[in-house]
Scaffold this motif. Structure first.
Motif, PDB file in Angstrom:
ATOM      1  N   THR A  24      89.363  38.870  72.271  1.00  0.00           N
ATOM      2  CA  THR A  24      89.208  37.508  71.777  1.00  0.00           C
ATOM      3  C   THR A  24      89.706  36.490  72.781  1.00  0.00           C
ATOM      4  O   THR A  24      89.276  35.352  72.783  1.00  0.00           O
ATOM      5  N   LYS A  25      90.600  36.873  73.682  1.00  0.00           N
ATOM      6  CA  LYS A  25      91.171  35.931  74.626  1.00  0.00           C
ATOM      7  C   LYS A  25      90.374  35.852  75.934  1.00  0.00           C
ATOM      8  O   LYS A  25      90.500  34.877  76.667  1.00  0.00           O
ATOM      9  N   LEU A  26      89.618  36.874  76.268  1.00  0.00           N
ATOM     10  CA  LEU A  26      88.984  36.928  77.582  1.00  0.00           C
ATOM     11  C   LEU A  26      87.795  35.974  77.628  1.00  0.00           C
ATOM     12  O   LEU A  26      86.775  36.183  76.962  1.00  0.00           O
ATOM     13  N   TRP A  27      87.920  34.917  78.414  1.00  0.00           N
ATOM     14  CA  TRP A  27      86.902  33.860  78.467  1.00  0.00           C
ATOM     15  C   TRP A  27      85.542  34.377  78.894  1.00  0.00           C
ATOM     16  O   TRP A  27      84.508  33.913  78.401  1.00  0.00           O
ATOM     17  N   SER A  28      85.515  35.347  79.825  1.00  0.00           N
ATOM     18  CA  SER A  28      84.234  35.762  80.412  1.00  0.00           C
ATOM     19  C   SER A  28      83.345  36.505  79.430  1.00  0.00           C
ATOM     20  O   SER A  28      82.133  36.614  79.644  1.00  0.00           O
ATOM     21  N   LEU A  29      83.932  37.025  78.332  1.00  0.00           N
ATOM     22  CA  LEU A  29      83.129  37.761  77.355  1.00  0.00           C
ATOM     23  C   LEU A  29      82.559  36.867  76.270  1.00  0.00           C
ATOM     24  O   LEU A  29      81.793  37.328  75.430  1.00  0.00           O
ATOM     25  N   GLN A  30      82.939  35.590  76.277  1.00  0.00           N
ATOM     26  CA  GLN A  30      82.396  34.673  75.285  1.00  0.00           C
ATOM     27  C   GLN A  30      80.964  34.297  75.666  1.00  0.00           C
ATOM     28  O   GLN A  30      80.596  34.258  76.845  1.00  0.00           O
ATOM     29  N   PRO A  31      80.121  34.017  74.696  1.00  0.00           N
ATOM     30  CA  PRO A  31      78.733  33.652  74.999  1.00  0.00           C
ATOM     31  C   PRO A  31      78.665  32.443  75.930  1.00  0.00           C
ATOM     32  O   PRO A  31      79.500  31.542  75.883  1.00  0.00           O
ATOM     33  N   VAL A  32      77.669  32.456  76.802  1.00  0.00           N
ATOM     34  CA  VAL A  32      77.443  31.318  77.695  1.00  0.00           C
ATOM     35  C   VAL A  32      76.820  30.188  76.878  1.00  0.00           C
ATOM     36  O   VAL A  32      75.825  30.389  76.183  1.00  0.00           O
ATOM     37  N   ALA A  33      77.423  29.010  76.969  1.00  0.00           N
ATOM     38  CA  ALA A  33      76.903  27.853  76.251  1.00  0.00           C
ATOM     39  C   ALA A  33      76.669  26.716  77.242  1.00  0.00           C
ATOM     40  O   ALA A  33      77.429  26.554  78.194  1.00  0.00           O
ATOM     41  N   LEU A  34      75.627  25.950  77.018  1.00  0.00           N
ATOM     42  CA  LEU A  34      75.301  24.845  77.912  1.00  0.00           C
ATOM     43  C   LEU A  34      76.215  23.662  77.608  1.00  0.00           C
ATOM     44  O   LEU A  34      76.112  23.038  76.550  1.00  0.00           O
ATOM     45  N   PRO A  35      77.134  23.314  78.525  1.00  0.00           N
ATOM     46  CA  PRO A  35      78.046  22.198  78.254  1.00  0.00           C
ATOM     47  C   PRO A  35      77.392  20.860  78.580  1.00  0.00           C
ATOM     48  O   PRO A  35      76.399  20.791  79.324  1.00  0.00           O
ATOM     49  N   ALA A  36      77.948  19.814  78.035  1.00  0.00           N
ATOM     50  CA  ALA A  36      77.468  18.467  78.363  1.00  0.00           C
ATOM     51  C   ALA A  36      77.951  18.101  79.754  1.00  0.00           C
ATOM     52  O   ALA A  36      79.053  18.452  80.171  1.00  0.00           O
ATOM     53  N   VAL A  37      77.109  17.386  80.466  1.00  0.00           N
ATOM     54  CA  VAL A  37      77.492  16.914  81.799  1.00  0.00           C
ATOM     55  C   VAL A  37      78.486  15.773  81.624  1.00  0.00           C
ATOM     56  O   VAL A  37      78.213  14.810  80.902  1.00  0.00           O
ATOM     57  N   PRO A  38      79.658  15.849  82.249  1.00  0.00           N
ATOM     58  CA  PRO A  38      80.694  14.836  82.001  1.00  0.00           C
ATOM     59  C   PRO A  38      80.343  13.484  82.613  1.00  0.00           C
ATOM     60  O   PRO A  38      79.626  13.388  83.607  1.00  0.00           O
ATOM     61  N   VAL A  43      79.672   6.768  89.815  1.00  0.00           N
ATOM     62  CA  VAL A  43      78.346   7.305  89.481  1.00  0.00           C
ATOM     63  C   VAL A  43      77.476   7.453  90.732  1.00  0.00           C
ATOM     64  O   VAL A  43      76.678   8.394  90.847  1.00  0.00           O
ATOM     65  N   GLY A  44      77.626   6.565  91.700  1.00  0.00           N
ATOM     66  CA  GLY A  44      76.766   6.590  92.881  1.00  0.00           C
ATOM     67  C   GLY A  44      76.922   7.830  93.739  1.00  0.00           C
ATOM     68  O   GLY A  44      76.052   8.131  94.566  1.00  0.00           O
ATOM     69  N   TRP A  45      78.039   8.545  93.572  1.00  0.00           N
ATOM     70  CA  TRP A  45      78.259   9.746  94.384  1.00  0.00           C
ATOM     71  C   TRP A  45      77.521  10.951  93.818  1.00  0.00           C
ATOM     72  O   TRP A  45      77.300  11.937  94.515  1.00  0.00           O
ATOM     73  N   VAL A  46      77.096  10.856  92.589  1.00  0.00           N
ATOM     74  CA  VAL A  46      76.524  12.011  91.881  1.00  0.00           C
ATOM     75  C   VAL A  46      75.033  12.138  92.210  1.00  0.00           C
ATOM     76  O   VAL A  46      74.229  11.266  91.888  1.00  0.00           O
ATOM     77  N   LEU A  55      83.342  15.970  90.320  1.00  0.00           N
ATOM     78  CA  LEU A  55      83.978  14.652  90.396  1.00  0.00           C
ATOM     79  C   LEU A  55      84.878  14.383  89.183  1.00  0.00           C
ATOM     80  O   LEU A  55      85.930  13.749  89.308  1.00  0.00           O
ATOM     81  N   ALA A  56      84.470  14.859  88.022  1.00  0.00           N
ATOM     82  CA  ALA A  56      85.295  14.662  86.829  1.00  0.00           C
ATOM     83  C   ALA A  56      86.677  15.290  87.015  1.00  0.00           C
ATOM     84  O   ALA A  56      87.695  14.709  86.624  1.00  0.00           O
ATOM     85  N   LYS A  57      86.737  16.475  87.602  1.00  0.00           N
ATOM     86  CA  LYS A  57      88.018  17.122  87.861  1.00  0.00           C
ATOM     87  C   LYS A  57      88.825  16.336  88.891  1.00  0.00           C
ATOM     88  O   LYS A  57      90.046  16.198  88.775  1.00  0.00           O
ATOM     89  N   ALA A 657      91.333  32.611  86.624  1.00  0.00           N
ATOM     90  CA  ALA A 657      90.548  31.798  85.695  1.00  0.00           C
ATOM     91  C   ALA A 657      89.644  30.867  86.498  1.00  0.00           C
ATOM     92  O   ALA A 657      89.962  30.495  87.626  1.00  0.00           O
ATOM     93  N   PRO A 658      88.498  30.472  85.954  1.00  0.00           N
ATOM     94  CA  PRO A 658      87.608  29.569  86.691  1.00  0.00           C
ATOM     95  C   PRO A 658      88.218  28.186  86.854  1.00  0.00           C
ATOM     96  O   PRO A 658      88.871  27.671  85.939  1.00  0.00           O
ATOM     97  N   THR A 659      88.017  27.593  88.024  1.00  0.00           N
ATOM     98  CA  THR A 659      88.498  26.227  88.253  1.00  0.00           C
ATOM     99  C   THR A 659      87.622  25.207  87.537  1.00  0.00           C
ATOM    100  O   THR A 659      88.098  24.144  87.127  1.00  0.00           O
ATOM    101  N   HIS A 660      86.328  25.531  87.393  1.00  0.00           N
ATOM    102  CA  HIS A 660      85.375  24.621  86.746  1.00  0.00           C
ATOM    103  C   HIS A 660      84.557  25.436  85.746  1.00  0.00           C
ATOM    104  O   HIS A 660      83.376  25.729  85.984  1.00  0.00           O
ATOM    105  N   PRO A 661      85.147  25.829  84.615  1.00  0.00           N
ATOM    106  CA  PRO A 661      84.438  26.711  83.678  1.00  0.00           C
ATOM    107  C   PRO A 661      83.162  26.088  83.138  1.00  0.00           C
ATOM    108  O   PRO A 661      82.161  26.791  82.931  1.00  0.00           O
ATOM    109  N   GLU A 662      83.168  24.786  82.886  1.00  0.00           N
ATOM    110  CA  GLU A 662      81.958  24.148  82.359  1.00  0.00           C
ATOM    111  C   GLU A 662      80.840  24.177  83.392  1.00  0.00           C
ATOM    112  O   GLU A 662      79.675  24.412  83.060  1.00  0.00           O
ATOM    113  N   LEU A 663      81.185  23.936  84.664  1.00  0.00           N
ATOM    114  CA  LEU A 663      80.182  24.007  85.729  1.00  0.00           C
ATOM    115  C   LEU A 663      79.612  25.417  85.828  1.00  0.00           C
ATOM    116  O   LEU A 663      78.395  25.608  85.979  1.00  0.00           O
TER     117      LEU A 663
END
Length: 888
Positions: A24-38, A43-46, A55-57, A657-663
């Motif tokens: 239950t704790k292991l992040w990598s076994l959880q289903p992949v879900a499409l996150p919202a783009v932060p 904005v001009g750099w994106v 950039l959000a991080k 752990a991933p540095t950018h899990p949502e990415l």
């Protein structure tokens, strides 16, 4: 009370609870879900969603990205990233001159379309796949056909084969519906690891079982780490201590792979092999008929010429100590079906040989001479004449094809007096004289038909001195290389002679010319009428054509891959002990991945093919949360030097752990969507981002808050891998051979006596100047230059290469023969292309090495250096420079 209850729970239940808790704790076994783009402030750099996540991080930490890199830096960086080679001056100039908004985009597309893209990224994959071209362990025999898997990977990447299909083929390509040669070759992935030949062929059953168990653990480990990013092999002896992988899961995976065995196999299906066998039989019959017709045509002329030769004999050749005409046994012994027939010794079949009576006198300095006719070249290691001590402990022999197909050499025990010769292959069906002269000074010369066959040589090292064969305790042997050998010569021996002295070159030629039973092809040609010559030429051409067809048909394309065998039952082995036997299990996978069933629905009687096919289907199931995440992370690491997950083959609790899990999830979702799995589109998205285009400029705040650059506030400079360093030297020197694919070049010689022993070579030839990817990778012949720059051991699964800095690296760059040779070639190229004017030479050398002109200070220093030193010393200094070794 609570603690007392836990203490009373059965150990097995505690283990189950612990697994469930970890699951239950292991992040990598959880289903992949499409996150919202932060949302972000700048904005001009994106340029694409990658930049928004990064950039959000950065903004959350109060950091800002580095400025965009200049165009020279970008083309050098992206060219190395995608091809592993530096950009040419012409490519740099064209990119700088292109001022359109899509200039960089066109550059990326051009590089992705290059055949060198597949070569570059195949190297990344082969690291993970632990690809090698020898078995390792003590025998370390070469895998002659393993290179086909390497070429499969290059081709698949260049064609942008969907990644899910790429995975399925490597696990079960030989049993996929419509499987063709490529699918068979792809299974080389499973068996690319080391193989314990000694253990697997040991007389003891227990040793063989243990060797096989190690082999299967390697397969399970590479499947788990490569595709799933989990150390599944840690559950061999007990439930995984950190991740939700039970021992039962491990053995279910073992059951899925247990029918896969390593070895050479044809890449064509059995029905084609049966057809080839019928074609070969027909060709053999046609050959026999054509040869019989040719002999009937030649026989009257040959008989007449031999009669004339007998009436007018040539000056007699040297007198031998012993002569065998094979009219009778003369005290010798026939074995293994060898026959004396019509004054010839006929050898065919395993163990066929003739052993002479003991030598009447001792022999040291000597000449071995024989007239032999081979039936074919599909044989290795038989001898036309051997002189050996009783029992074969020491021997010198005229050996065919043991190390080079169809070639003669001087055989000896442990190859002490043996060297491979630069000489042509033999011709089947032709009667030839072969002689080997052993001089008193230990020099050895091989002859064929009275002329030198390869260069003379003097062996050195242990056991290289001239052997003495004592009287009464030594004898001649025909057919076998030595007593106890398993390789028999296939052919006929007309006559053999032993001289107890070293014949001169003139005497060898005289012996050839005076043979009373031999008619030269030239004399035979002169004795035929014009019409007979025409017919003879036509028959010879027909025999050559039939032989070429037969070789093609009898030698089906082979690859080193999975050989499918019927699986036996699979039991859980407590503590991994093959002498223990627990629960019987059926093929399956990891139960912790609840979105895709770990039960394949197979039985203990299911054949190998459906088992591996079920595993391949499970790994590539779109609901499997690991497969896409792991590959996206590997590609990210290839471009940034570090993955979003810093442990690319361990997504478990012991990994980072991933540095950018949502990415990571955003990318994994896009990568594995319907009709996707495109690696090239994945590369393109990364390379076109502002994140990738940053310069390597540093700033104090970034260093203070994120010294390892895990948040990607700049592009960190990276040293080139060992292969890219070598390839870049070849590229700037103008020596690079760009040929793609085919058998590997061998920078070594091989001596074989049970085990293979390798002696490194360094040659300046087009074959040796191919990209390092095409260097044959064997366990016992690793390149010191490459190893100094952290080229990994091919037997290990290398998810991320180490980058060390050692004095040996500097010494290698300064003194290695390859580096010195490329420095000289680099100087020759600069002089040829830039002319003799020193300032132009300096400018061109810097442009080739660094992709930029020299600064004023660099130009001044270089010109001062050239006033006192040759140009190759400047080129050597540039190849040693950090700027040459790093991409920033």
């Amino acid at each position: 009370m609570h603690r007392r209850l836990i203490a009373l729970l059965p150990l097995a239940l505690l283990s189950t609870l612990a697994l469930a808790r970890r699951e239950t704790k292991l992040w990598s076994l959880q289903p992949v879900a499409l996150p919202a783009v932060p949302a972000v402030k700048t904005v001009g750099w994106v340029r694409n969603p990658i930049d928004a996540f990064v950039l959000a991080k950065l903004e959350a930490k109060g950091l800002r990205p580095a400025p965009e890199a200049d165009k020279r830096t970008l083309i050098r960086r992206v060219t190395f990233d995608l091809t592993g080679l530096p950009p040419t001056p012409q490519e740099i100039d064209a990119f700088l001159a292109d001022t359109s908004p899509t200039a960089y985009e066109k550059l990326v597309d051009r590089l992705l379309a290059s055949p060198h893209y597949g070569e570059r990224w195949a190297r990344h994959w082969l690291d993970v796949a632990r690809f090698g071209e020898s078995h390792g362990y003590e025998y370390d025999h070469v895998r002659e056909n393993a290179w086909r898997y390497r070429d499969y990977v290059v081709g698949a990447l260049n064609r942008d084969k969907p990644y899910d299909q790429f995975v399925r083929e490597q696990l079960a390509g030989d049993v996929l519906p419509g499987a063709g040669p490529e699918g068979v070759i792809a299974t080389g992935f499973l068996v690319a690891g080391p193989m314990d030949e000694a253990g697997k062929s040991a007389p003891g059953t227990l040793v063989r079982l243990r060797a096989r168990e190690e082999e299967l653990e390697d397969m399970i480990g590479v499947v788990g780490q490569t595709f799933l990013g989990l150390t599944t092999n840690c559950a061999r002896c007990h439930d995984h201590k950190f991740d939700p992988i039970s021992a039962k899961d491990y053995y279910r995976l073992k059951a899925a792979l247990i029918g896969a065995h390593p070895g050479n196999r044809p890449v064509v299906p059995q029905e084609q092999l049966d057809l080839r066998a019928r074609q070969a039989a027909s060709l053999r019959n046609q050959q026999a008929e054509a040869l019989d017709t040719l002999r009937r045509l030649e026989e009257p002329v040959r008989t007449r010429l031999l009669q004339e030769k007998s009436a007018h004999p040539a000056p007699g050749g040297p007198a031998p100590l012993l002569r065998w005409s094979f009219e009778s046994l003369d005290g010798g012994t026939l074995r293994g079906g060898a026959q004396l027939r019509n004054g010839r010794l006929r050898l065919a079949g395993a163990g066929a040989s003739f052993e002479s009576a003991p030598l009447p006198v001792a022999v040291q300095e000597k000449t071995l001479e024989t007239w032999v006719r081979l039936t074919d070249l599909n044989q290795r290691g038989g001898s036309a004449l051997t002189l050996e001590t009783d029992g074969g402990g020491a021997f010198d022999a005229i050996v065919l094809g043991e190390r080079q197909r169809g070639k003669w050499f001087a055989g000896s025990e442990f190859y002490h007096r043996t060297r491979d010769l630069e000489a042509p292959q033999e011709t089947p069906g032709e009667l030839v004289q072969v002689a080997i002269v052993y001089h008193a000074d230990n020099r050895i010369q091989v002859y064929r038909n009275g002329k030198p066959y390869g260069a003379a040589y003097t062996p050195d090292g242990e056991g290289a001195s001239l052997r003495t064969y004592p009287a009464g305790k030594s004898h001649a042997l025909f057919g076998l290389r030595h007593t106890g050998s398993g390789d028999t010569l296939s052919g006929e021996i007309e006559e053999a002679r032993l001289y107890n002295r070293a014949l001169t070159a003139t005497e060898v030629a005289e012996s050839f010319a005076s043979a009373p039973f031999y008619v030269t092809p030239e004399a035979l040609e002169r004795g035929l009428s014009p019409d007979e010559r025409t017919r003879r030429a036509a028959l010879q051409a027909e025999l050559e054509r039939l032989q070429a067809q037969r070789v093609s048909v009898e030698t089906p394309v082979q690859t080193y891959g999975v050989n499918s065998q019927r699986p036996g039952p699979t039991y859980i082995l407590p503590r991994g002990d093959v002498q223990s036997q627990g629960e019987l299990v059926t093929p399956g996978a990891l139960s912790a991945l609840t979105e895709c069933s770990a039960d394949f629905g197979l039985t203990t009687e299911t054949p190998d093919g459906p088992r591996r096919l079920a595993l391949a289907t499970w790994v590539t199931n779109p609901k499997n949360p690991l497969t896409a995440r792991v590959m996206v992370n590997r590609v990210w690491q290839g471009h940034f030097g570090r993955g979003i997950v810093g442990t690319p083959s361990d997504f478990g609790n012991n990994g980072e752990a991933p540095t950018h899990p949502e990415l990571l999830d955003w990318f994994a979702t896009a990568f594995s969507g319907p009709g996707e799995w495109s690696l090239k589109r994945l590369h393109r998205a990364i390379l076109l981002s502002s994140t990738y285009r940053q310069s390597s400029a540093s700033n104090p705040r970034g260093i203070a808050l994120d010294p390892d650059n895990r948040l990607l506030w700049r592009m960190a400079p990276r040293r080139l891998e060992a292969e890219a360093i070598r390839d870049s030297m070849l590229a700037v020197s103008g020596k690079l051979n760009p040929a793609v694919g085919g058998p590997s070049f061998r920078p070594f010689t091989v001596s074989t006596f049970t085990s293979d022993f390798y002696t490194l070579l360094d040659r300046d030839t087009p074959e040796f100047n191919r990209r390092t990817l095409y260097r044959m990778i064997v366990q016992s012949a690793r390149s010191p230059l490459l190893e100094n720059f952290d080229c990994p051991d091919p037997s290990t699964k290398t998810a991320r290469r180490t980058v060390t800095t050692t004095p040996l690296q500097a010494l290698a760059l300064m003194n290695d023969s390859f580096v010195l040779r490329q420095s000289r070639a680099f100087a020759e190229r600069v002089a040829k292309e830039a002319g003799s004017e020193p300032s132009r030479q300096v400018a061109h050398a810097y442009t080739l090495a660094f992709g930029r002109p020299p600064t004023l200070a660099e130009r001044t220093r270089a010109l001062t250096h050239l006033s006192a030193h040759p140009l190759d010393s400047l080129c050597w200094a540039l190849l040693n420079a950090s700027e040459f070794l790093y991409a920033k």
